[in-house]
Design an enzyme around this catalytic site. Structure first.
Site, PDB file in Angstrom:
ATOM      1  N   GLN A 192      25.869   4.489  28.512  1.00  0.00           N
ATOM      2  CA  GLN A 192      25.296   5.800  28.775  1.00  0.00           C
ATOM      3  C   GLN A 192      24.554   6.290  27.547  1.00  0.00           C
ATOM      4  O   GLN A 192      24.943   5.988  26.420  1.00  0.00           O
ATOM      5  CB  GLN A 192      26.397   6.803  29.157  1.00  0.00           C
ATOM      6  CG  GLN A 192      27.085   6.484  30.485  1.00  0.00           C
ATOM      7  CD  GLN A 192      28.247   7.411  30.782  1.00  0.00           C
ATOM      8  OE1 GLN A 192      29.185   7.497  29.999  1.00  0.00           O
ATOM      9  NE2 GLN A 192      28.182   8.112  31.899  1.00  0.00           N
ATOM     10  N   GLY A 193      23.472   7.040  27.779  1.00  0.00           N
ATOM     11  CA  GLY A 193      22.682   7.575  26.678  1.00  0.00           C
ATOM     12  C   GLY A 193      21.977   8.844  27.089  1.00  0.00           C
ATOM     13  O   GLY A 193      22.189   9.374  28.187  1.00  0.00           O
ATOM     14  N   LEU A 229      27.463   0.056  32.413  1.00  0.00           N
ATOM     15  CA  LEU A 229      27.296  -0.747  31.202  1.00  0.00           C
ATOM     16  C   LEU A 229      27.193   0.122  29.955  1.00  0.00           C
ATOM     17  O   LEU A 229      27.582  -0.282  28.863  1.00  0.00           O
ATOM     18  CB  LEU A 229      26.032  -1.611  31.311  1.00  0.00           C
ATOM     19  CG  LEU A 229      26.029  -2.703  32.384  1.00  0.00           C
ATOM     20  CD1 LEU A 229      24.647  -3.332  32.477  1.00  0.00           C
ATOM     21  CD2 LEU A 229      27.073  -3.760  32.067  1.00  0.00           C
ATOM     22  N   LYS A 253      19.088   1.547  35.557  1.00  0.00           N
ATOM     23  CA  LYS A 253      19.212   2.814  34.848  1.00  0.00           C
ATOM     24  C   LYS A 253      19.048   3.968  35.829  1.00  0.00           C
ATOM     25  O   LYS A 253      18.064   4.042  36.560  1.00  0.00           O
ATOM     26  CB  LYS A 253      18.143   2.894  33.757  1.00  0.00           C
ATOM     27  CG  LYS A 253      18.190   4.146  32.910  1.00  0.00           C
ATOM     28  CD  LYS A 253      17.111   4.058  31.841  1.00  0.00           C
ATOM     29  CE  LYS A 253      17.094   5.292  30.973  1.00  0.00           C
ATOM     30  NZ  LYS A 253      16.029   5.230  29.964  1.00  0.00           N
ATOM     31  N   ASP A 313      10.841   5.609  19.392  1.00  0.00           N
ATOM     32  CA  ASP A 313      12.282   5.640  19.108  1.00  0.00           C
ATOM     33  C   ASP A 313      12.807   4.230  18.821  1.00  0.00           C
ATOM     34  O   ASP A 313      13.778   3.775  19.418  1.00  0.00           O
ATOM     35  CB  ASP A 313      13.039   6.262  20.283  1.00  0.00           C
ATOM     36  CG  ASP A 313      14.448   6.710  19.899  1.00  0.00           C
ATOM     37  OD1 ASP A 313      14.727   6.813  18.689  1.00  0.00           O
ATOM     38  OD2 ASP A 313      15.263   6.957  20.807  1.00  0.00           O
ATOM     39  N   GLY A 347      19.966   8.570  30.421  1.00  0.00           N
ATOM     40  CA  GLY A 347      20.591   8.199  31.682  1.00  0.00           C
ATOM     41  C   GLY A 347      21.711   7.187  31.522  1.00  0.00           C
ATOM     42  O   GLY A 347      22.018   6.735  30.420  1.00  0.00           O
ATOM     43  N   VAL A 377      23.397   3.443  32.607  1.00  0.00           N
ATOM     44  CA  VAL A 377      22.970   2.098  32.987  1.00  0.00           C
ATOM     45  C   VAL A 377      24.109   1.388  33.707  1.00  0.00           C
ATOM     46  O   VAL A 377      25.246   1.367  33.223  1.00  0.00           O
ATOM     47  CB  VAL A 377      22.529   1.282  31.757  1.00  0.00           C
ATOM     48  CG1 VAL A 377      22.081  -0.112  32.180  1.00  0.00           C
ATOM     49  CG2 VAL A 377      21.399   1.993  31.021  1.00  0.00           C
TER      50      VAL A 377
END
Length: 210
Positions: free
Chosen positions: A53-54, A51, A73, A132, A57, A59
């Site tokens: 990425q960041g 779905l 995740k 954040d 991690g 998802v």
């Protein structure tokens, strides 16, 4: 084991435990899953299930044994509700969306995020500083109700603490300048970031770095 405990804490595990204890009488309870269940739910983390990425991690879209659709995740492994309307950032800045966000939806999103922050700061037994808050970490469900996501940089604090001294992290477009200088993060730092989100929500303009 210590590494697992660290990831559990950083990704909202303490909040999960607190919510579980508050809702012990509910029929449906929060559940902890093992790695085999994650693999089955995501077809062994198939790339077609990704779905997003960041920094914290990847998802994946998953299906549990009871056929519920969830978001999973990876690194660390974490299951949460599947959110069909994605990130608030996408909703505000989709180049294919010509109709502005309706006022009642703006108000709903702002109220939901404010309530979530108030809960994290004041309602739980161990306060949590998210650290954040930004439009890419606010996600919208099918009815456009807002939820705060990605607790990878969050910190739990004792009731007697007024701040957390830590390395500066977060998106500089939403960063509290009073946190940036002494590296002391408070609940007010989250509120400052929320103010940036409100401006972006109401104007449709991305924050600008000066």
């Amino acid at each position: 084991m210590k590494l697992k405990q660290k990831f559990f804490k950083q990704n909202g595990g303490l909040l999960l435990q607190q919510q579980s204890s508050l809702h012990e009488g509910n029929v449906e309870k929060d559940k902890l899953f093992n790695s085999k269940e994650f693999g089955r739910a995501t077809d062994n983390f198939n790339e077609n299930r990704i779905l997003g990425q960041g920094d914290q991690g990847t998802v994946y879209r998953g299906m549990l044994i009871d056929r519920r659709i969830v978001a999973i995740k990876k690194f660390p492994l974490l299951v949460c509700e599947f959110i069909p309307n994605g990130m608030l950032y996408q909703y505000l800045h989709d180049p294919n969306e010509e109709i502005p966000v309706p006022w009642d939806v703006q108000l709903l999103i702002a109220t939901e995020v404010a309530g979530a922050l108030s809960y994290l700061h004041s309602a739980v037994s161990i306060p949590i500083y998210h650290r954040d808050i930004k439009t890419t970490n606010i996600i919208l469900d099918a009815k456009y109700r807002a939820k705060i996501a990605d607790f990878g940089t969050s910190r739990s604090v004792a009731l007697s603490q007024t701040h957390v001294t830590t390395l500066v992290q977060g998106n500089f477009r939403y960063l509290d300048p009073e946190y940036f200088q002494p590296s002391q993060f408070t609940d007010k730092s989250n509120v400052y970031s929320f103010g940036g989100v409100l401006v972006e929500l109401l104007t449709g303009q991305k924050p600008i770095l000066h």
